[in-house]
Design an enzyme around this catalytic site. Structure first.
Site, mmCIF file in Angstrom:
data_model
loop_
_atom_site.group_PDB
_atom_site.id
_atom_site.type_symbol
_atom_site.label_atom_id
_atom_site.label_comp_id
_atom_site.label_asym_id
_atom_site.label_seq_id
_atom_site.Cartn_x
_atom_site.Cartn_y
_atom_site.Cartn_z
ATOM 1 N N ASP A 43 -27.451 15.735 -11.324
ATOM 2 C CA ASP A 43 -26.503 15.900 -12.268
ATOM 3 C C ASP A 43 -27.135 15.155 -13.410
ATOM 4 O O ASP A 43 -28.109 14.772 -13.288
ATOM 5 C CB ASP A 43 -25.125 15.273 -11.882
ATOM 6 C CG ASP A 43 -25.162 13.659 -11.375
ATOM 7 O OD1 ASP A 43 -26.313 13.373 -11.684
ATOM 8 O OD2 ASP A 43 -24.425 13.506 -10.765
ATOM 9 N N ASP A 49 -19.887 19.936 -4.215
ATOM 10 C CA ASP A 49 -20.286 18.479 -4.071
ATOM 11 C C ASP A 49 -19.089 17.627 -4.078
ATOM 12 O O ASP A 49 -18.342 17.709 -4.867
ATOM 13 C CB ASP A 49 -21.491 18.025 -5.006
ATOM 14 C CG ASP A 49 -20.882 17.385 -6.313
ATOM 15 O OD1 ASP A 49 -20.824 16.170 -6.183
ATOM 16 O OD2 ASP A 49 -20.579 17.991 -6.923
#
Length: 369
Positions: free
Chosen positions: A89, A264
């Site tokens: 990320d 996720d």
């Protein structure tokens, strides 16, 4: 990167995602390895439970151990000894989580290090540069995670700045000649029209895949379901769709039914360490006294290392005494359970039996222990 949509059942999708470090079968759940490690799991344990891809956190890895250390290992894969795909990320959510410790401007985000108070600055360009060093298979653009609640005006301002940052992320990714995939992130809060604007803008810029961000940030489940059902169908059919930070087993099933391919969440690992275990027939809080003499497996339907070797009484004993092994065995089970759900959904979509499978799964989960 290549995404192949192999089968649909209703809106649910079955596909393959080919990345630099391997081919992923979708829909897929990705364990979260914030600091280059999935807590309480070795890379071998991750392989054993069927993990195909895991996450690393750009923000935290940038601060510790720092890019010099990871560059010396030629990237995150060798550093953590994980040779399957990795998604990183961008750091946007972590900066958002700092609250009063950060200041957001058009250029980027100024903040104080949570470790030593040092003044730091993170921009779309710097995020792309960090992720190039990490050499993750999937790079996420740098965006602002719109807080909840947010008025229409606040959400619009945040989303439009994220859109400008998306273009800057795309430009820097290209400038760095990074051959790994770059995903855009849809924002817009709980407002459908802003989600529409975000999707259109990201499609104009052009990304390898599309994520839905700004959900699972404290909003009611009904709002999450509403925005997901509205947004997912608008995402490009021929690109992977990623729902960030979600969620419970039931969230995964609902979201696959809405057309999502990738997920996720820290829930299976964090809950495991807190003694909250997911099973086919409902959740187990292993600290409860009722399990002190329970000689049965945690989940009679589960083939994981924990369920095939240890009793509930033993897991109860480990948790009550704060033993490290307790967290390890609990995490192995929870992640295995999540991987099993995903594998069953992939099979159900292949044989066009997804609706029936989902109904059966819901019945089992609500039946209790």
């Amino acid at each position: 990167m290549q995404f192949d949509l192999l089968k649909t059942d209703g809106v649910a999708r079955r596909g393959t995602l080919t990345l630099a470090h391997g081919v992923i079968q979708t829909p897929v759940f990705m364990p979260v390895g914030t600091y280059g490690t999935v807590k309480a799991m070795t890379p071998q344990s991750l392989n054993d439970i069927g993990a195909q891809i895991c996450l690393g956190n750009t923000f935290h890895l940038w601060l510790r151990p720092g890019l010099e250390v990871i560059a010396a290992h030629k990237g995150l894969h060798d550093f953590m000894n994980w040779q399957k795909p990795i998604l990183t990320d961008s750091g946007g959510f972590q900066v958002f989580s700092l609250g009063a410790m950060r200041k957001i401007t058009e250029e980027g985000v100024k903040f104080s290090s949570p470790h030593d108070g040092a003044k730091l600055f993170l921009t779309p360009e710097i995020s792309m540069q960090i992720q190039k060093v990490l050499n993750s298979d999937i790079v996420m653009i740098f965006d602002e995670c719109t807080p909840y609640p947010a008025t229409h005006e606040e959400a619009a301002k945040s989303m439009r700045m994220s859109m400008r940052w998306a273009q800057r992320s795309r430009d820097e990714h290209n400038k760095l000649e990074n051959s790994n995939a770059l995903f855009g992130i849809v924002q817009g809060g709980m407002h459908e029209d802003l989600r529409d604007e975000s999707v259109a803008g990201l499609c104009d810029i052009g990304f390898d895949g599309m994520a839905i961000g700004g959900l699972s940030v404290g909003e009611p489940k009904e709002d999450m379901a509403r925005i997901l059902a509205h947004t997912a169908p608008q995402l490009p059919t021929h690109k992977p769709r990623y729902l960030m930070g979600v969620g419970t087993p039931e969230d995964l099933v609902y979201s696959v039914s809405a057309g999502i391919d990738m997920f996720d969440c820290v829930m299976p690992t964090r809950n495991a360490r807190n003694g909250h275990l997911f099973t086919r027939f409902g959740d187990v809080k292993i600290k409860n006294a009722r399990y002190k003499l329970d000689t049965g497996p945690l989940d009679s339907s589960c083939s994981c290392y924990t369920c095939t070797n240890f009793t509930r009484a033993y897991l109860h004993h480990l948790f009550r005494n704060g033993e490290i092994l307790g967290g390890m065995l609990n995490t192995i089970h929870n992640l295995h359970f999540y991987q099993t759900i995903m594998a069953e959904m992939r099979t159900a979509i292949e044989v066009e039996h997804f609706t029936e499978w989902a109904a059966g799964f819901a019945r089992d989960r609500s039946s209790g222990q």
